[in-house]
Design a protein around this motif. Sequence first.
Motif, short mmCIF file in Angstrom:
data_model
loop_
_atom_site.label_atom_id
_atom_site.label_comp_id
_atom_site.label_asym_id
_atom_site.label_seq_id
_atom_site.Cartn_x
_atom_site.Cartn_y
_atom_site.Cartn_z
N THR A 85 21.39 -2.49 -37.53
CA THR A 85 20.44 -3.30 -38.30
C THR A 85 19.34 -3.84 -37.41
N GLU A 86 19.69 -4.28 -36.21
CA GLU A 86 18.68 -4.78 -35.27
C GLU A 86 17.65 -3.70 -34.94
N PHE A 87 18.12 -2.50 -34.65
CA PHE A 87 17.20 -1.41 -34.34
C PHE A 87 16.40 -1.00 -35.57
N ASN A 88 17.04 -0.97 -36.72
CA ASN A 88 16.33 -0.61 -37.95
C ASN A 88 15.23 -1.61 -38.27
N THR A 89 15.51 -2.89 -38.08
CA THR A 89 14.51 -3.93 -38.32
C THR A 89 13.35 -3.79 -37.34
N ALA A 90 13.66 -3.55 -36.08
CA ALA A 90 12.61 -3.38 -35.07
C ALA A 90 11.74 -2.17 -35.39
N TYR A 91 12.36 -1.13 -35.95
CA TYR A 91 11.61 0.08 -36.30
C TYR A 91 10.75 -0.15 -37.54
N THR A 92 11.32 -0.71 -38.60
CA THR A 92 10.60 -0.81 -39.87
C THR A 92 9.59 -1.95 -39.91
N GLU A 93 9.93 -3.09 -39.31
CA GLU A 93 9.04 -4.24 -39.40
C GLU A 93 8.05 -4.33 -38.25
N LYS A 94 8.49 -3.96 -37.07
CA LYS A 94 7.64 -4.15 -35.89
C LYS A 94 7.08 -2.85 -35.33
N GLN A 95 7.56 -1.72 -35.85
CA GLN A 95 7.15 -0.42 -35.33
C GLN A 95 7.33 -0.36 -33.81
N GLN A 96 8.44 -0.95 -33.35
CA GLN A 96 8.70 -1.05 -31.92
C GLN A 96 9.16 0.28 -31.33
N PHE A 97 9.77 1.14 -32.15
CA PHE A 97 10.31 2.40 -31.66
C PHE A 97 9.86 3.54 -32.55
N ASP A 98 9.96 4.76 -32.02
CA ASP A 98 9.72 5.91 -32.88
C ASP A 98 11.01 6.28 -33.60
N SER A 99 10.91 7.18 -34.52
CA SER A 99 12.07 7.52 -35.35
C SER A 99 13.19 8.21 -34.58
N TYR A 100 12.87 8.84 -33.46
CA TYR A 100 13.90 9.51 -32.68
C TYR A 100 14.86 8.49 -32.05
N VAL A 101 14.34 7.35 -31.64
CA VAL A 101 15.18 6.27 -31.12
C VAL A 101 16.16 5.83 -32.20
N LEU A 102 15.62 5.59 -33.38
CA LEU A 102 16.47 5.16 -34.50
C LEU A 102 17.50 6.22 -34.85
N GLU A 103 17.13 7.48 -34.78
CA GLU A 103 18.07 8.58 -35.05
C GLU A 103 19.23 8.56 -34.07
N LYS A 104 18.96 8.35 -32.80
CA LYS A 104 20.02 8.31 -31.79
C LYS A 104 20.93 7.10 -31.99
N VAL A 105 20.35 5.97 -32.36
CA VAL A 105 21.16 4.79 -32.68
C VAL A 105 22.10 5.10 -33.84
N MET A 106 21.54 5.68 -34.90
CA MET A 106 22.35 5.94 -36.09
C MET A 106 23.42 6.99 -35.82
N GLU A 107 23.14 7.97 -34.99
CA GLU A 107 24.17 8.96 -34.62
C GLU A 107 25.32 8.29 -33.87
N SER A 108 24.98 7.42 -32.94
CA SER A 108 26.02 6.70 -32.20
C SER A 108 26.86 5.84 -33.13
N VAL A 109 26.18 5.11 -33.99
CA VAL A 109 26.88 4.20 -34.90
C VAL A 109 27.74 4.98 -35.89
N TRP A 110 27.25 6.11 -36.38
CA TRP A 110 28.06 6.92 -37.30
C TRP A 110 29.35 7.35 -36.62
N SER A 111 29.24 7.84 -35.39
CA SER A 111 30.43 8.28 -34.69
C SER A 111 31.38 7.12 -34.40
N ILE A 112 30.84 5.97 -34.01
CA ILE A 112 31.68 4.79 -33.79
C ILE A 112 32.42 4.43 -35.07
N ASN A 113 31.70 4.40 -36.17
CA ASN A 113 32.32 4.06 -37.45
C ASN A 113 33.35 5.10 -37.88
#
Length: 100
Positions: A39-67
Motif C-alpha cells: 500500500t505504501e508503494f502503491n500510494t507513492a506511485y499513484t499519488e506522488k508519481q514517485q516511482f515508475d510502474s516497473y518498481v510497483l510491479e516488482k513490489v507486487m510480485e514480492s508481496v504476492w509470493s510472500i502472501n
Amino acid sequence: MNDPMLLVERLGDLIHLAKDAETGFEKAAVYAAASCVATEFNTAYTEKQQFDSYVLEKVMESVWSINAIVGYDVTNAHPKEQHVSWAIGSLNALRGLIEK
C-alpha cells in the motif's frame, strides 16, 4: 514514504519470516505487514508519481509470493520454496531499481 529502501529491506525480512511462519498468528502478521508495504508503494506511485510502474510491479510480485507462502494468496500449484525464490528475485530487482 520517506525512505523506500527501508521498506525494501523490510520486505526482505518478511520473506524470511514468511518462510518460517508456523502459527496462524505469524502468517496473518506477515500478510498484514506485506500488504501495508504494498500500500505504501502503491500510494507513492499513484499519488506522488514517485516511482515508475516497473518498481510497483516488482513490489507486487514480492508481496504476492510472500502472501502465497503464508497461505493468503494462490500458489498456482507451485511449492513454497519456489515462491521464496521468486520473492527474493523480485526483491533483488527492486533493490537495483530503488538504488538508481
